[in-house]
Design a protein around this motif. Structure first.
Motif, PDB file in Angstrom:
ATOM      1  N   LEU A  79      33.381  39.566  41.436  1.00 34.85           N
ATOM      2  CA  LEU A  79      33.945  38.428  42.171  1.00 34.85           C
ATOM      3  C   LEU A  79      34.975  38.887  43.204  1.00 34.85           C
ATOM      4  CD1 LEU A  79      34.427  35.815  39.299  1.00 34.85           C
ATOM      5  CD2 LEU A  79      32.840  35.654  41.217  1.00 34.85           C
ATOM      6  N   ILE A  80      35.812  39.861  42.820  1.00 29.95           N
ATOM      7  CA  ILE A  80      36.800  40.393  43.762  1.00 29.95           C
ATOM      8  C   ILE A  80      36.115  40.997  44.968  1.00 29.95           C
ATOM      9  CG2 ILE A  80      38.547  42.202  44.101  1.00 29.95           C
ATOM     10  CD1 ILE A  80      39.389  41.742  41.181  1.00 29.95           C
ATOM     11  N   ALA A  81      35.063  41.785  44.734  1.00 27.55           N
ATOM     12  CA  ALA A  81      34.342  42.429  45.830  1.00 27.55           C
ATOM     13  C   ALA A  81      33.727  41.405  46.778  1.00 27.55           C
ATOM     14  CB  ALA A  81      33.249  43.343  45.265  1.00 27.55           C
ATOM     15  N   VAL A  82      33.136  40.356  46.209  1.00 27.02           N
ATOM     16  CA  VAL A  82      32.494  39.319  47.032  1.00 27.02           C
ATOM     17  C   VAL A  82      33.532  38.564  47.869  1.00 27.02           C
ATOM     18  CG1 VAL A  82      31.264  37.118  46.932  1.00 27.02           C
ATOM     19  CG2 VAL A  82      30.509  39.024  45.516  1.00 27.02           C
ATOM     20  N   ILE A  83      34.646  38.193  47.251  1.00 26.79           N
ATOM     21  CA  ILE A  83      35.676  37.421  47.963  1.00 26.79           C
ATOM     22  C   ILE A  83      36.339  38.263  49.054  1.00 26.79           C
ATOM     23  CG2 ILE A  83      37.865  36.182  47.729  1.00 26.79           C
ATOM     24  CD1 ILE A  83      36.969  35.462  44.876  1.00 26.79           C
ATOM     25  N   VAL A  84      36.661  39.522  48.733  1.00 25.91           N
ATOM     26  CA  VAL A  84      37.263  40.413  49.734  1.00 25.91           C
ATOM     27  C   VAL A  84      36.319  40.603  50.919  1.00 25.91           C
ATOM     28  CG1 VAL A  84      37.998  42.792  50.186  1.00 25.91           C
ATOM     29  CG2 VAL A  84      38.786  41.621  48.138  1.00 25.91           C
ATOM     30  N   PHE A 123      40.048  49.862  45.909  1.00 25.83           N
ATOM     31  CA  PHE A 123      41.471  50.212  45.939  1.00 25.83           C
ATOM     32  C   PHE A 123      42.295  49.227  45.120  1.00 25.83           C
ATOM     33  CE2 PHE A 123      45.667  49.571  47.923  1.00 25.83           C
ATOM     34  CZ  PHE A 123      46.200  50.837  47.756  1.00 25.83           C
ATOM     35  N   LEU A 124      42.061  47.933  45.330  1.00 22.51           N
ATOM     36  CA  LEU A 124      42.802  46.900  44.604  1.00 22.51           C
ATOM     37  C   LEU A 124      42.559  47.001  43.093  1.00 22.51           C
ATOM     38  CD1 LEU A 124      42.239  43.803  46.929  1.00 22.51           C
ATOM     39  CD2 LEU A 124      44.387  45.034  46.580  1.00 22.51           C
ATOM     40  N   ILE A 125      41.301  47.181  42.715  1.00 21.72           N
ATOM     41  CA  ILE A 125      40.938  47.231  41.297  1.00 21.72           C
ATOM     42  C   ILE A 125      41.525  48.467  40.627  1.00 21.72           C
ATOM     43  CG2 ILE A 125      39.001  47.486  39.695  1.00 21.72           C
ATOM     44  CD1 ILE A 125      37.368  45.787  41.772  1.00 21.72           C
ATOM     45  N   ILE A 126      41.426  49.626  41.306  1.00 21.46           N
ATOM     46  CA  ILE A 126      41.934  50.869  40.729  1.00 21.46           C
ATOM     47  C   ILE A 126      43.448  50.804  40.542  1.00 21.46           C
ATOM     48  CG2 ILE A 126      42.315  53.330  41.181  1.00 21.46           C
ATOM     49  CD1 ILE A 126      39.510  53.347  42.497  1.00 21.46           C
ATOM     50  N   ILE A 146      41.970  35.828  44.350  1.00 19.12           N
ATOM     51  CA  ILE A 146      41.893  37.277  44.151  1.00 19.12           C
ATOM     52  C   ILE A 146      43.049  37.750  43.272  1.00 19.12           C
ATOM     53  CG2 ILE A 146      42.173  39.530  45.289  1.00 19.12           C
ATOM     54  CD1 ILE A 146      40.549  38.442  47.616  1.00 19.12           C
ATOM     55  N   ILE A 147      44.247  37.223  43.522  1.00 18.15           N
ATOM     56  CA  ILE A 147      45.419  37.598  42.721  1.00 18.15           C
ATOM     57  C   ILE A 147      45.208  37.225  41.260  1.00 18.15           C
ATOM     58  CG2 ILE A 147      47.861  37.114  42.321  1.00 18.15           C
ATOM     59  CD1 ILE A 147      48.146  36.783  45.376  1.00 18.15           C
ATOM     60  N   ILE A 148      44.648  36.030  41.025  1.00 18.83           N
ATOM     61  CA  ILE A 148      44.366  35.591  39.651  1.00 18.83           C
ATOM     62  C   ILE A 148      43.354  36.526  38.994  1.00 18.83           C
ATOM     63  CG2 ILE A 148      43.339  33.760  38.247  1.00 18.83           C
ATOM     64  CD1 ILE A 148      44.470  31.753  40.305  1.00 18.83           C
ATOM     65  N   LEU A 149      42.304  36.885  39.737  1.00 13.11           N
ATOM     66  CA  LEU A 149      41.286  37.801  39.208  1.00 13.11           C
ATOM     67  C   LEU A 149      41.872  39.174  38.908  1.00 13.11           C
ATOM     68  CD1 LEU A 149      38.240  36.897  41.499  1.00 13.11           C
ATOM     69  CD2 LEU A 149      38.485  36.387  39.060  1.00 13.11           C
ATOM     70  N   LEU A 150      42.771  39.653  39.785  1.00 14.19           N
ATOM     71  CA  LEU A 150      43.420  40.943  39.549  1.00 14.19           C
ATOM     72  C   LEU A 150      44.291  40.895  38.297  1.00 14.19           C
ATOM     73  CD1 LEU A 150      44.412  41.967  43.190  1.00 14.19           C
ATOM     74  CD2 LEU A 150      42.735  43.101  41.725  1.00 14.19           C
ATOM     75  N   TRP A 179      29.718  48.645  58.515  1.00  9.06           N
ATOM     76  CA  TRP A 179      31.127  48.979  58.398  1.00  9.06           C
ATOM     77  C   TRP A 179      31.926  47.874  57.718  1.00  9.06           C
ATOM     78  CZ3 TRP A 179      32.427  53.708  58.479  1.00  9.06           C
ATOM     79  CH2 TRP A 179      31.758  54.620  59.295  1.00  9.06           C
ATOM     80  N   GLY A 180      31.525  46.641  57.918  1.00 11.91           N
ATOM     81  CA  GLY A 180      32.187  45.533  57.236  1.00 11.91           C
ATOM     82  C   GLY A 180      32.000  45.613  55.736  1.00 11.91           C
ATOM     83  N   VAL A 181      30.785  45.945  55.315  1.00 11.87           N
ATOM     84  CA  VAL A 181      30.493  46.086  53.879  1.00 11.87           C
ATOM     85  C   VAL A 181      31.254  47.271  53.297  1.00 11.87           C
ATOM     86  CG1 VAL A 181      28.683  46.527  52.184  1.00 11.87           C
ATOM     87  CG2 VAL A 181      28.215  45.035  54.140  1.00 11.87           C
ATOM     88  N   VAL A 182      31.263  48.393  54.041  1.00 15.20           N
ATOM     89  CA  VAL A 182      31.970  49.595  53.570  1.00 15.20           C
ATOM     90  C   VAL A 182      33.465  49.320  53.420  1.00 15.20           C
ATOM     91  CG1 VAL A 182      32.647  51.945  54.185  1.00 15.20           C
ATOM     92  CG2 VAL A 182      30.283  51.200  54.535  1.00 15.20           C
ATOM     93  N   LEU A 183      34.047  48.665  54.414  1.00 18.73           N
ATOM     94  CA  LEU A 183      35.477  48.346  54.381  1.00 18.73           C
ATOM     95  C   LEU A 183      35.798  47.434  53.206  1.00 18.73           C
ATOM     96  CD1 LEU A 183      38.251  48.575  55.739  1.00 18.73           C
ATOM     97  CD2 LEU A 183      37.641  46.605  57.155  1.00 18.73           C
ATOM     98  N   ALA A 184      34.968  46.423  52.999  1.00 20.77           N
ATOM     99  CA  ALA A 184      35.187  45.492  51.886  1.00 20.77           C
ATOM    100  C   ALA A 184      35.075  46.207  50.542  1.00 20.77           C
ATOM    101  CB  ALA A 184      34.169  44.356  51.959  1.00 20.77           C
ATOM    102  N   THR A 185      34.107  47.121  50.430  1.00 22.71           N
ATOM    103  CA  THR A 185      33.923  47.873  49.187  1.00 22.71           C
ATOM    104  C   THR A 185      35.126  48.759  48.901  1.00 22.71           C
ATOM    105  OG1 THR A 185      31.524  47.903  49.528  1.00 22.71           O
ATOM    106  CG2 THR A 185      32.421  49.490  47.960  1.00 22.71           C
ATOM    107  N   LEU A 186      35.604  49.463  49.928  1.00 20.31           N
ATOM    108  CA  LEU A 186      36.764  50.343  49.762  1.00 20.31           C
ATOM    109  C   LEU A 186      38.021  49.557  49.406  1.00 20.31           C
ATOM    110  CD1 LEU A 186      36.233  52.843  52.732  1.00 20.31           C
ATOM    111  CD2 LEU A 186      35.912  53.291  50.287  1.00 20.31           C
ATOM    112  N   MET A 187      38.211  48.424  50.073  1.00 19.37           N
ATOM    113  CA  MET A 187      39.380  47.589  49.800  1.00 19.37           C
ATOM    114  C   MET A 187      39.342  47.051  48.377  1.00 19.37           C
ATOM    115  SD  MET A 187      42.201  46.359  50.999  1.00 19.37           S
ATOM    116  CE  MET A 187      42.075  46.456  52.790  1.00 19.37           C
ATOM    117  N   SER A 188      38.180  46.597  47.933  1.00 17.08           N
ATOM    118  CA  SER A 188      38.033  46.073  46.570  1.00 17.08           C
ATOM    119  C   SER A 188      38.295  47.163  45.548  1.00 17.08           C
ATOM    120  CB  SER A 188      36.622  45.507  46.369  1.00 17.08           C
ATOM    121  OG  SER A 188      36.355  44.492  47.300  1.00 17.08           O
TER     122      SER A 188
END
Length: 204
Positions: free
Chosen positions: A83-88, A113-116, A20-24, A102-111
């Protein structure tokens, strides 16, 4: 056995976090290049190119085909962000066991946030140090454009066919990036740099 399973699970999560860090970093590089290459002074680039700067010549060549450049950035960002969204999502589901909505929503929000955070930070730095960043990223971006050229070309054709089927009557060379989007990015470079107004008027 349980301890061995836990260690393997932890190791897998660590590997995914590193990925994920590499992708970011890739997302940051593409986001930074998008602003820095547009914001850098063309007058200075031509001067440096005339003095023999290979990097300046590369940047000028990239700026000659802005649609291909922006198309490459668009494809790269979409692949990296997906890829980031899938891995997160996989990490969060594995750690929390929550496979519901809720798991999907949390993963989407986290992804998101990281991307933005990654892209905003990269674009802010790129606008402030456009010349240094454009010269540092010119080589990698040129190679990326060459590598993704067949994909960008193919997607442009698909977009053109779909547009024609929808009856928009699009003519000329197809493009993944609209003229309005290119103008908007040029405006961003103009507002962020605060200089070389005449250059941006010529581009737009």
């Amino acid at each position: 056995r349980f301890r061995r399973h836990s260690q393997a699970r932890l190791m897998r999560v660590l590997v995914e976090i590193v990925f994920i860090i590499i992708l970011l970093l890739v997302a940051a590089i593409t986001a930074g290049s998008e602003i820095s290459i547009i914001a850098v002074s063309r007058i200075k680039l031509r001067k440096l190119a005339s003095e023999g700067s290979v990097t300046a010549k590369i940047i000028l060549k990239i700026l000659e085909t802005t649609e291909r450049f922006f198309g490459t950035i668009l494809v790269t960002n979409n692949v990296v962000n997906s890829l980031i969204a899938v891995i997160v999502a996989a990490i969060l589901i594995r750690l929390t066991g929550n496979q519901g909505v809720w798991g999907v929503v949390l993963a989407t929000l986290m992804s998101a946030f990281l991307i933005i955070i990654c892209e905003v930070t990269a674009k802010t730095i790129a606008a402030r140090y456009s010349e240094k960043m454009s010269f540092a990223l010119a080589g990698p971006i040129q190679r990326l454009i060459k590598i993704l050229a067949p994909i960008v070309w193919g997607l442009e054709r698909v977009v053109n066919v779909v547009t024609m089927l929808l009856g928009s009557g699009a003519k000329g060379r197809p493009s993944l990036v609209t003229e309005e989007e290119i103008r908007a990015l040029i405006k961003i470079g103009e507002s962020e740099s605060g200089i070389h107004k005449d250059k941006y008027r010529m581009l737009s």
